[in-house]
Design an enzyme around this catalytic site. Structure first.
Site, PDB file in Angstrom:
ATOM      1  N   ILE A   1       0.851  -1.201   0.000  1.00 24.06           N
ATOM      2  CA  ILE A   1       0.000   0.000   0.000  1.00 24.06           C
ATOM      3  C   ILE A   1       0.881   1.242   0.000  1.00 24.06           C
ATOM      4  O   ILE A   1       1.768   1.380   0.860  1.00 24.06           O
ATOM      5  CB  ILE A   1      -0.910   0.049   1.260  1.00 24.06           C
TER       6      ILE A   1
ATOM      7  N   TYR B   1      -2.736  17.128 -11.962  1.00 22.32           N
ATOM      8  CA  TYR B   1      -3.444  16.121 -11.161  1.00 22.32           C
ATOM      9  C   TYR B   1      -4.506  15.425 -12.016  1.00 22.32           C
ATOM     10  O   TYR B   1      -4.586  14.197 -12.053  1.00 22.32           O
ATOM     11  CB  TYR B   1      -4.065  16.811  -9.947  1.00 22.32           C
TER      12      TYR B   1
ATOM     13  N   LYS C   1      -4.599  11.515 -13.271  1.00 22.43           N
ATOM     14  CA  LYS C   1      -5.679  10.607 -12.865  1.00 22.43           C
ATOM     15  C   LYS C   1      -6.404  10.039 -14.098  1.00 22.43           C
ATOM     16  O   LYS C   1      -6.762   8.868 -14.110  1.00 22.43           O
ATOM     17  CB  LYS C   1      -6.669  11.315 -11.933  1.00 22.43           C
TER      18      LYS C   1
ATOM     19  N   THR D   1      -9.346  15.008   4.073  1.00 24.82           N
ATOM     20  CA  THR D   1      -7.926  14.693   4.290  1.00 24.82           C
ATOM     21  C   THR D   1      -7.085  15.935   4.004  1.00 24.82           C
ATOM     22  O   THR D   1      -7.597  16.968   3.576  1.00 24.82           O
ATOM     23  CB  THR D   1      -7.438  13.576   3.339  1.00 24.82           C
TER      24      THR D   1
ATOM     25  N   ASN E   1      -2.132   4.209  -3.803  1.00 23.82           N
ATOM     26  CA  ASN E   1      -2.960   5.253  -3.197  1.00 23.82           C
ATOM     27  C   ASN E   1      -2.237   6.610  -3.110  1.00 23.82           C
ATOM     28  O   ASN E   1      -2.863   7.649  -3.181  1.00 23.82           O
ATOM     29  CB  ASN E   1      -3.381   4.777  -1.790  1.00 23.82           C
TER      30      ASN E   1
HETATM   31  N1  LIG Z   1      -9.145  13.532  -0.383  1.00 21.90           N
HETATM   32  C1  LIG Z   1      -9.932  13.578  -1.449  1.00 21.90           C
HETATM   33  O1  LIG Z   1     -10.952  14.299  -1.482  1.00 21.90           O
HETATM   34  C2  LIG Z   1      -9.620  12.747  -2.655  1.00 21.90           C
HETATM   35  C3  LIG Z   1     -10.492  12.840  -3.744  1.00 21.90           C
HETATM   36  C4  LIG Z   1     -10.254  12.057  -4.852  1.00 21.90           C
HETATM   37  C5  LIG Z   1      -9.175  11.216  -4.876  1.00 21.90           C
HETATM   38  N2  LIG Z   1      -8.319  11.144  -3.796  1.00 21.90           N
HETATM   39  C6  LIG Z   1      -7.196  10.234  -3.893  1.00 21.90           C
HETATM   40  O2  LIG Z   1      -7.090   9.470  -2.708  1.00 21.90           O
HETATM   41  C7  LIG Z   1      -5.718   9.085  -2.508  1.00 21.90           C
HETATM   42  C8  LIG Z   1      -5.294   9.402  -1.084  1.00 21.90           C
HETATM   43  O3  LIG Z   1      -5.372  10.795  -0.896  1.00 21.90           O
HETATM   44  P1  LIG Z   1      -5.596  11.482   0.528  1.00 21.90           P
HETATM   45  O4  LIG Z   1      -6.759  12.366   0.370  1.00 21.90           O
HETATM   46  O5  LIG Z   1      -5.564  10.462   1.601  1.00 21.90           O
HETATM   47  O6  LIG Z   1      -4.295  12.415   0.558  1.00 21.90           O
HETATM   48  P2  LIG Z   1      -3.271  12.792   1.729  1.00 21.90           P
HETATM   49  O7  LIG Z   1      -3.949  12.806   3.039  1.00 21.90           O
HETATM   50  O8  LIG Z   1      -2.596  14.010   1.266  1.00 21.90           O
HETATM   51  O9  LIG Z   1      -2.246  11.557   1.725  1.00 21.90           O
HETATM   52  C9  LIG Z   1      -1.397  11.355   0.646  1.00 21.90           C
HETATM   53  C10 LIG Z   1      -0.463  10.205   0.930  1.00 21.90           C
HETATM   54  O10 LIG Z   1       0.401  10.065  -0.207  1.00 21.90           O
HETATM   55  C11 LIG Z   1       1.749  10.039   0.255  1.00 21.90           C
HETATM   56  N3  LIG Z   1       2.660  10.648  -0.710  1.00 21.90           N
HETATM   57  C12 LIG Z   1       2.550  11.871  -1.297  1.00 21.90           C
HETATM   58  N4  LIG Z   1       3.642  12.136  -2.011  1.00 21.90           N
HETATM   59  C13 LIG Z   1       4.480  11.064  -1.869  1.00 21.90           C
HETATM   60  C14 LIG Z   1       5.769  10.751  -2.346  1.00 21.90           C
HETATM   61  N5  LIG Z   1       6.462  11.598  -3.116  1.00 21.90           N
HETATM   62  N6  LIG Z   1       6.319   9.553  -1.998  1.00 21.90           N
HETATM   63  C15 LIG Z   1       5.657   8.696  -1.203  1.00 21.90           C
HETATM   64  N7  LIG Z   1       4.412   8.926  -0.717  1.00 21.90           N
HETATM   65  C16 LIG Z   1       3.845  10.109  -1.040  1.00 21.90           C
HETATM   66  C17 LIG Z   1       1.727  10.858   1.541  1.00 21.90           C
HETATM   67  O11 LIG Z   1       2.809  10.432   2.395  1.00 21.90           O
HETATM   68  P3  LIG Z   1       4.128  11.307   2.676  1.00 21.90           P
HETATM   69  O12 LIG Z   1       3.783  12.743   2.547  1.00 21.90           O
HETATM   70  O13 LIG Z   1       4.537  10.880   4.058  1.00 21.90           O
HETATM   71  O14 LIG Z   1       5.105  10.853   1.639  1.00 21.90           O
HETATM   72  C18 LIG Z   1       0.387  10.449   2.148  1.00 21.90           C
HETATM   73  O15 LIG Z   1       0.543   9.274   2.904  1.00 21.90           O
HETATM   74  C19 LIG Z   1      -4.927   9.848  -3.581  1.00 21.90           C
HETATM   75  O16 LIG Z   1      -4.665   8.998  -4.663  1.00 21.90           O
HETATM   76  C20 LIG Z   1      -5.861  10.956  -4.009  1.00 21.90           C
HETATM   77  O17 LIG Z   1      -5.624  11.393  -5.311  1.00 21.90           O
HETATM   78  C21 LIG Z   1      -8.530  11.893  -2.682  1.00 21.90           C
END
Ligand SMILES: NC(=O)c1ccc[n+]([C@@H]2O[C@H](COP(=O)([O-])OP(=O)(O)OC[C@H]3O[C@@H](n4cnc5c(N)ncnc54)[C@H](OP(=O)(O)O)[C@@H]3O)[C@@H](O)[C@H]2O)c1
Length: 271
Positions: free
Chosen positions: A6, A150, A154, A187, A83
């Site tokens: 993951i 972005y 996607k 988030t 993810n």
């Molecule tokens: N939140 C929403 O409304 C939403 C909507 C549509 C889709 N999504 C999708 O859901 C998924 C999870 O998003 P989230 O909302 O949970 O975002 P988040 O809270 O910002 O978490 C993002 C995660 O990705 C990791 N990450 C980012 N850059 C990285 C890098 N360079 N190397 C390794 N890990 C990295 C971060 O860990 P570190 O910073 O510790 O590296 C963190 O664990 C994403 O694919 C996002 O596009 C979210």
């Protein structure tokens, strides 16, 4: 034992998925830049890799180390959840720095493609349950000025999942693959979008509005839906699956018409 790889488990949806998958029958390989100590304290069945997914040329080495630790011949299932993601740089493309452009596309598109390729190659001779979930976004279809990278990443991820789904129909031991649009979740990623300067990112207002009007789902609820999808009997191979509960949006847009109805009934004396 079932094995799960993951990405993006330091917070948000990825952390919630990992937490909910913790079990004595599951082994988790978690990947993010920041180590999630809280998660590590919850189970011995976790191996954490603090790794920056921008370094795409090192992913093969990372995946080889992970697969060397898995005895696939005795595994019940192997699962990959791509993810991790970043929305930055949030800016009109003419203002984006080249290193930020490549960073975004590396993390959001190239890294999941490489993970998928290596995952399929390393498991292709095994007739066990093998599944990949690519966490995508409705931003693949709904576009905002300032989020071109972005959205493009996607949309690319969705097409990639669909194409690999077709390829896997030709395999003797196919890997199931889907893209999931998780909806709007409370988030860090949402916070980052709504906190942008409105002068350079006009859609910041929209992200503020969805937060204020209760349209965001919790990471825990979303993680549960994603895990349900992962283990589903009728896994929709090669599909793009939208799991957002749109009643949250309907409620908001119905509210004014209710108010309108109430106003007009008080004007006409109706109840
Ligand atoms: N939140 C929403 O409304 C939403 C909507 C549509 C889709 N999504 C999708 O859901 C998924 C999870 O998003 P989230 O909302 O949970 O975002 P988040 O809270 O910002 O978490 C993002 C995660 O990705 C990791 N990450 C980012 N850059 C990285 C890098 N360079 N190397 C390794 N890990 C990295 C971060 O860990 P570190 O910073 O510790 O590296 C963190 O664990 C994403 O694919 C996002 O596009 C979210």
């Amino acid at each position: 034992m079932k094995y799960f790889i993951i990405t993006g488990t330091s917070r948000g949806i990825g952390e919630a998925i990992a937490e909910q998958l913790i079990s004595s029958e599951h082994f988790l390989f978690c990947i993010s830049r920041e180590r999630n100590e809280k998660l590590l304290n919850k189970s011995k069945n976790i191996e954490y890799h603090d790794f920056d997914l921008q370094y795409i040329d090192q992913i093969e080495d990372l995946l080889n180390r992970i697969f060397d630790a898995i005895d696939i011949s005795s595994a019940e299932g192997v699962y990959l959840i791509n993810n991790a993601s970043m929305i930055s740089p949030v800016s009109f493309i003419n203002n984006a720095m080249v290193k930020d452009i490549t960073g975004n596309i590396n993390v959001n598109l190239i890294a999941p493609i490489i993970f998928t390729s290596l995952f399929i190659a390393r498991t292709e001779n095994y007739q066990i349950e093998k599944r990949i979930i690519n966490i995508s976004s409705a931003s693949a279809k709904n576009h905002h000025p300032g989020m071109s990278l972005y959205s493009a990443a996607k949309a690319g991820l969705d097409v990639f999942s669909q194409c690999v789904g077709l390829e896997q129909n030709h395999s003797k031991a196919p890997v199931g693959i889907v893209s999931i649009w998780p909806g709007m979740i409370d988030t860090n990623l949402q916070r980052e979008a709504r906190n942008q300067d409105k002068a350079t990112f006009p859609s910041a207002d929209i992200f503020e509005m969805v937060k204020e009007n209760g349209m965001l789902t919790s990471p825990e609820e979303t993680a549960k839906q994603i895990i349900d999808c992962l283990f589903k009997k009728d896994f929709k191979n090669g599909e793009v699956v939208d799991i957002y509960d749109y009643s949250k949006v309907q409620k908001h847009f119905e509210a004014p018409s209710e108010a309108r109805r109430a106003r007009s009934s008080s004007e006409t004396g109706d109840n």
